[in-house]
Write a protein that holds these residues in place. Structure first.
Motif, PDB file in Angstrom:
ATOM      1  N   THR A 171       2.975  -3.318  -2.978  1.00 58.96           N
ATOM      2  CA  THR A 171       2.714  -4.762  -3.042  1.00 58.96           C
ATOM      3  C   THR A 171       3.481  -5.409  -4.194  1.00 58.96           C
ATOM      4  OG1 THR A 171       0.687  -4.192  -4.250  1.00 58.96           O
ATOM      5  CG2 THR A 171       0.468  -4.783  -1.918  1.00 58.96           C
ATOM      6  N   ALA A 172       3.913  -4.599  -5.157  1.00 60.27           N
ATOM      7  CA  ALA A 172       4.740  -5.137  -6.244  1.00 60.27           C
ATOM      8  C   ALA A 172       6.146  -5.482  -5.751  1.00 60.27           C
ATOM      9  CB  ALA A 172       4.824  -4.130  -7.393  1.00 60.27           C
ATOM     10  N   ARG A 173       6.509  -4.947  -4.584  1.00 55.90           N
ATOM     11  CA  ARG A 173       7.809  -5.262  -3.962  1.00 55.90           C
ATOM     12  C   ARG A 173       7.512  -5.883  -2.597  1.00 55.90           C
ATOM     13  NH1 ARG A 173      11.006   0.316  -4.318  1.00 55.90           N
ATOM     14  NH2 ARG A 173      12.763  -1.032  -3.721  1.00 55.90           N
ATOM     15  N   PRO A 174       7.219  -7.170  -2.572  1.00 55.93           N
ATOM     16  CA  PRO A 174       6.652  -7.836  -1.385  1.00 55.93           C
ATOM     17  C   PRO A 174       7.399  -7.602  -0.084  1.00 55.93           C
ATOM     18  CG  PRO A 174       6.610  -9.306  -3.267  1.00 55.93           C
ATOM     19  CD  PRO A 174       7.393  -8.106  -3.686  1.00 55.93           C
ATOM     20  N   PHE A 175       8.718  -7.731  -0.073  1.00 50.72           N
ATOM     21  CA  PHE A 175       9.439  -7.619   1.191  1.00 50.72           C
ATOM     22  C   PHE A 175       9.399  -6.189   1.740  1.00 50.72           C
ATOM     23  CE2 PHE A 175      11.369 -11.465  -0.631  1.00 50.72           C
ATOM     24  CZ  PHE A 175      11.156 -12.332   0.429  1.00 50.72           C
ATOM     25  N   LEU A 176       9.497  -5.205   0.851  1.00 54.24           N
ATOM     26  CA  LEU A 176       9.394  -3.812   1.295  1.00 54.24           C
ATOM     27  C   LEU A 176       7.991  -3.532   1.808  1.00 54.24           C
ATOM     28  CD1 LEU A 176      10.644  -1.023   1.638  1.00 54.24           C
ATOM     29  CD2 LEU A 176      10.047  -0.536  -0.754  1.00 54.24           C
ATOM     30  N   TYR A 177       6.993  -4.052   1.094  1.00 49.16           N
ATOM     31  CA  TYR A 177       5.614  -3.864   1.538  1.00 49.16           C
ATOM     32  C   TYR A 177       5.406  -4.454   2.933  1.00 49.16           C
ATOM     33  CZ  TYR A 177       0.666  -4.593   2.236  1.00 49.16           C
ATOM     34  OH  TYR A 177      -0.575  -4.609   2.798  1.00 49.16           O
ATOM     35  N   LEU A 178       5.897  -5.668   3.150  1.00 48.45           N
ATOM     36  CA  LEU A 178       5.711  -6.326   4.442  1.00 48.45           C
ATOM     37  C   LEU A 178       6.385  -5.561   5.571  1.00 48.45           C
ATOM     38  CD1 LEU A 178       6.179 -10.064   3.410  1.00 48.45           C
ATOM     39  CD2 LEU A 178       4.047  -8.945   4.102  1.00 48.45           C
ATOM     40  N   PHE A 179       7.539  -4.970   5.293  1.00 45.54           N
ATOM     41  CA  PHE A 179       8.245  -4.176   6.308  1.00 45.54           C
ATOM     42  C   PHE A 179       7.431  -2.940   6.687  1.00 45.54           C
ATOM     43  CE2 PHE A 179      11.063  -0.633   7.387  1.00 45.54           C
ATOM     44  CZ  PHE A 179      11.737  -1.165   8.480  1.00 45.54           C
ATOM     45  N   VAL A 180       6.954  -2.198   5.669  1.00 51.73           N
ATOM     46  CA  VAL A 180       6.178  -0.975   5.924  1.00 51.73           C
ATOM     47  C   VAL A 180       4.838  -1.335   6.569  1.00 51.73           C
ATOM     48  CG1 VAL A 180       5.080   1.047   4.867  1.00 51.73           C
ATOM     49  CG2 VAL A 180       7.297   0.239   4.022  1.00 51.73           C
ATOM     50  N   PHE A 181       4.197  -2.397   6.074  1.00 51.55           N
ATOM     51  CA  PHE A 181       2.932  -2.843   6.645  1.00 51.55           C
ATOM     52  C   PHE A 181       3.084  -3.146   8.131  1.00 51.55           C
ATOM     53  CE2 PHE A 181       0.783  -6.662   8.173  1.00 51.55           C
ATOM     54  CZ  PHE A 181      -0.540  -6.250   8.144  1.00 51.55           C
ATOM     55  N   THR A 182       4.144  -3.862   8.487  1.00 50.52           N
ATOM     56  CA  THR A 182       4.366  -4.244   9.882  1.00 50.52           C
ATOM     57  C   THR A 182       4.500  -3.017  10.771  1.00 50.52           C
ATOM     58  OG1 THR A 182       5.468  -6.285   9.196  1.00 50.52           O
ATOM     59  CG2 THR A 182       5.869  -5.534  11.455  1.00 50.52           C
ATOM     60  N   PHE A 183       5.246  -2.032  10.308  1.00 49.32           N
ATOM     61  CA  PHE A 183       5.429  -0.800  11.095  1.00 49.32           C
ATOM     62  C   PHE A 183       4.092  -0.086  11.293  1.00 49.32           C
ATOM     63  CE2 PHE A 183       6.019   3.824  11.163  1.00 49.32           C
ATOM     64  CZ  PHE A 183       6.772   3.954  12.325  1.00 49.32           C
ATOM     65  N   ILE A 184       3.323   0.068  10.215  1.00 45.41           N
ATOM     66  CA  ILE A 184       2.042   0.783  10.311  1.00 45.41           C
ATOM     67  C   ILE A 184       1.069   0.016  11.206  1.00 45.41           C
ATOM     68  CG2 ILE A 184       0.025   1.593   9.016  1.00 45.41           C
ATOM     69  CD1 ILE A 184       1.881   2.056   6.643  1.00 45.41           C
ATOM     70  N   TYR A 185       1.068  -1.300  11.083  1.00 48.66           N
ATOM     71  CA  TYR A 185       0.152  -2.106  11.889  1.00 48.66           C
ATOM     72  C   TYR A 185       0.478  -2.000  13.377  1.00 48.66           C
ATOM     73  CZ  TYR A 185      -3.167  -5.809  12.907  1.00 48.66           C
ATOM     74  OH  TYR A 185      -4.253  -6.505  13.390  1.00 48.66           O
ATOM     75  N   ILE A 186       1.764  -1.995  13.712  1.00 53.40           N
ATOM     76  CA  ILE A 186       2.168  -1.849  15.116  1.00 53.40           C
ATOM     77  C   ILE A 186       1.680  -0.516  15.676  1.00 53.40           C
ATOM     78  CG2 ILE A 186       4.150  -1.521  16.646  1.00 53.40           C
ATOM     79  CD1 ILE A 186       5.656  -3.560  14.924  1.00 53.40           C
ATOM     80  N   VAL A 187       1.905   0.560  14.920  1.00 48.22           N
ATOM     81  CA  VAL A 187       1.479   1.890  15.369  1.00 48.22           C
ATOM     82  C   VAL A 187      -0.043   1.923  15.531  1.00 48.22           C
ATOM     83  CG1 VAL A 187       1.369   4.343  14.768  1.00 48.22           C
ATOM     84  CG2 VAL A 187       3.465   3.043  14.335  1.00 48.22           C
ATOM     85  N   MET A 188      -0.758   1.393  14.529  1.00 49.31           N
ATOM     86  CA  MET A 188      -2.223   1.364  14.608  1.00 49.31           C
ATOM     87  C   MET A 188      -2.691   0.613  15.838  1.00 49.31           C
ATOM     88  SD  MET A 188      -5.175  -0.578  14.180  1.00 49.31           S
ATOM     89  CE  MET A 188      -4.514  -2.068  13.433  1.00 49.31           C
ATOM     90  N   ASP A 189      -2.108  -0.562  16.079  1.00 45.27           N
ATOM     91  CA  ASP A 189      -2.574  -1.420  17.164  1.00 45.27           C
ATOM     92  C   ASP A 189      -2.298  -0.812  18.539  1.00 45.27           C
ATOM     93  OD1 ASP A 189      -4.048  -3.723  17.350  1.00 45.27           O
ATOM     94  OD2 ASP A 189      -2.331  -5.002  17.771  1.00 45.27           O
TER      95      ASP A 189
END
Length: 477
Positions: free
Chosen positions: A116-134
């Motif tokens: 979260t200290a690196r917002p754009f990297l966090y958002l990229f990884v978050f998006t990937f994990i969320y897609i897999v979860m969903d």
């Protein structure tokens, strides 16, 4: 022989109910409370503007991903329909889907090792994990509830199994309300705004994921699909036919519209409930009292469903429940800071929801045979995939509205009760009470006007199928 059949039914209902318990526990944590973790614990630094910007981006990403996945879910249902293993078509997907989505949920309730200290990297990884979860949660969700028409063709037996399952799922959903704040506070090192810290939220999510996995395994070992010629498709539904099947099943479409409007209303009020206790009342810990009341009321309500449906019929049960829901919203509108009146309103709001779910679920289930008779092929998971698809659509919209509400009402970041103005409370109540009431009323109108599948109508459809289904096959031969 009769005793063995009875034992098998008991085992099926028990394991199916435990699976539903874990499933709704997982679903409640992810759908109703993940956004609070985001708005109050993931982004709660001193820069309010930066916090609100990240909250806005996160809720937008979730909304877009869930809406995009609406086009995937019917194909997931179609894939399950085509599955053929010695364990059946549903159980492999229930287990695999729960394992993968459970791990992903634990990751989502964290800062991903400081990313979260690196917002754009966090958002990229978050998006990937969320897609897999969903996606994998969809396989599990569709597989779980699509099993229902495969466990019995008798509408009354389906009601009994669905009722026991809904008792499990109701307990799973309401136990979150009871335990979430006490458990999070127990495992937290600090107490931010009365709702603990990120460590407590992560541990709670991990517990929920583990329980969901155990529930999926119980379904894998304890349930059995019925063998019947009516479950043998004369021809498979190809991917190109999927949307055609959905569009040409008019009852499926009208029920979907009604359920979407109802779901948006109910989910929105549910998702804002903890905000009400935390920022309007200033008593986040009292939220557990509401959870205990909801658990008891939900258990009693679901237990009564077979008797209520038998005596009054499902449509009448549905209408009565909607009236109770609207009364509860009226109480919320005037409760202000009276904590006990809010608890009464919350309990009254929860009372009809499990019953409405059962009416809708049984109608979706009976529509499987309606589509089979009308279209000439049986699509269990494809038809049943529409209900979780609608849940996701409603959840996506509500997630976006909840994040927006937290920001507009000043209830995000490091906000305290003292910071909330009368104007903030008015904005909050308009979104939490008036919007849901309008949506629920519109959904009820569509349900009563357009949905024609009743218990008697379903019995006629099954009787017709029993006379004509094999004859169709002989004619083709």
């Amino acid at each position: 022989m009769e005793q063995n059949a009875k034992q098998n039914k008991v085992l099926t209902r028990t394991t199916y109910a435990f699976g539903a318990f874990g499933h709704d526990l997982f679903n409640q944590v992810m759908n109703s409370y993940f956004i609070m973790f985001v708005t109050n614990h993931l982004f709660n630094g001193s820069d309010t503007a930066a916090n609100n910007r990240m909250i806005g981006i996160m809720t937008t990403i979730i909304f877009v991903l869930r809406i995009a996945e609406l086009f995937i879910d019917p194909f997931i249902g179609n894939t399950i329909d085509k599955t053929n293993t010695k364990w059946g078509k549903f159980k492999p997907w229930v287990i695999i889907g729960t394992l993968i989505s459970g791990v992903c949920m634990m990751l989502l309730f964290s800062n991903l090792w400081g990313l979260t200290a690196r917002p754009f990297l966090y958002l990229f990884v978050f998006t990937f994990i969320y897609i897999v979860m969903d996606i994998f949660f969809s396989f599990k969700d569709i597989g779980l509830w699509s099993m229902l028409p495969a466990l019995s063709f008798d509408s009354l037996e389906r009601e009994k199994t669905a009722t026991v399952a809904r008792i499990g799922s109701t307990l799973g959903g309401t136990i979150v309300t009871v335990t979430i704040i006490p458990v999070i506070l127990f495992f937290s090192k600090t107490n931010t705004g009365g709702t603990g810290d990120s460590r407590g939220w992560f541990i709670y999510a991990a517990i929920a994921a583990i329980i969901a996995i155990l529930g999926a395994l119980s379904i894998g070992f304890g349930t059995r699909e019925v063998d019947s010629p009516l479950r043998e498709n004369k021809e498979e539904t190809g991917f190109k036919q999927v949307l055609s099947v959905l569009v040409h099943n008019d009852q499926l479409m009208w029920l979907s519209c009604a359920y979407l409007l109802y779901g948006m209303g109910a989910y929105l009020t549910n998702s804002l409930m903890l905000y009400y206790f935390t920022y309007v009342l200033g008593h986040a810990a009292m939220f557990s009292i509401l959870g205990i009341a909801n658990m008891i009321i939900g258990f009693l309500a679901v237990s009564m469903f077979p008797a209520l449906a038998k005596k009054f019929k499902r449509r009448n049960v549905f209408v009565s429940c909607i009236v109770i829901l609207l009364v509860a919203l009226s109480v919320f509108a005037f409760a202000d800071q009276n904590v006990w009146l809010v608890i009464v309103a919350g309990a009254l709001f929860n009372l009809p929801q499990p019953l409405i779910f059962l009416v809708v679920l049984m109608t979706f289930t009976d529509i499987v045979e309606y589509g089979q008779l009308k279209l000439g092929h049986r699509d269990e998971s494809l038809v049943l995939s529409v209900r979780p698809l609608i849940d996701k659509c409603a959840g996506a919209i509500v997630t976006g509205i909840t994040g927006m509400t937290a920001v507009l009402a000043g209830m995000a970041g490091n906000a305290k009760v003292a910071d909330i103005t009368a104007s903030n409370v008015l904005t909050f109540k308009l979104i939490m009470v008036v919007g849901p009431a309008i949506a629920v009323l519109l959904g009820t109108f569509i349900f009563l006007k357009k949905v024609k599948i009743t218990e008697a109508k379903h019995a006629e459809i099954v009787a017709e199928l029993e006379k004509t289904w094999n004859q169709q096959d002989d004619t083709k031969d």
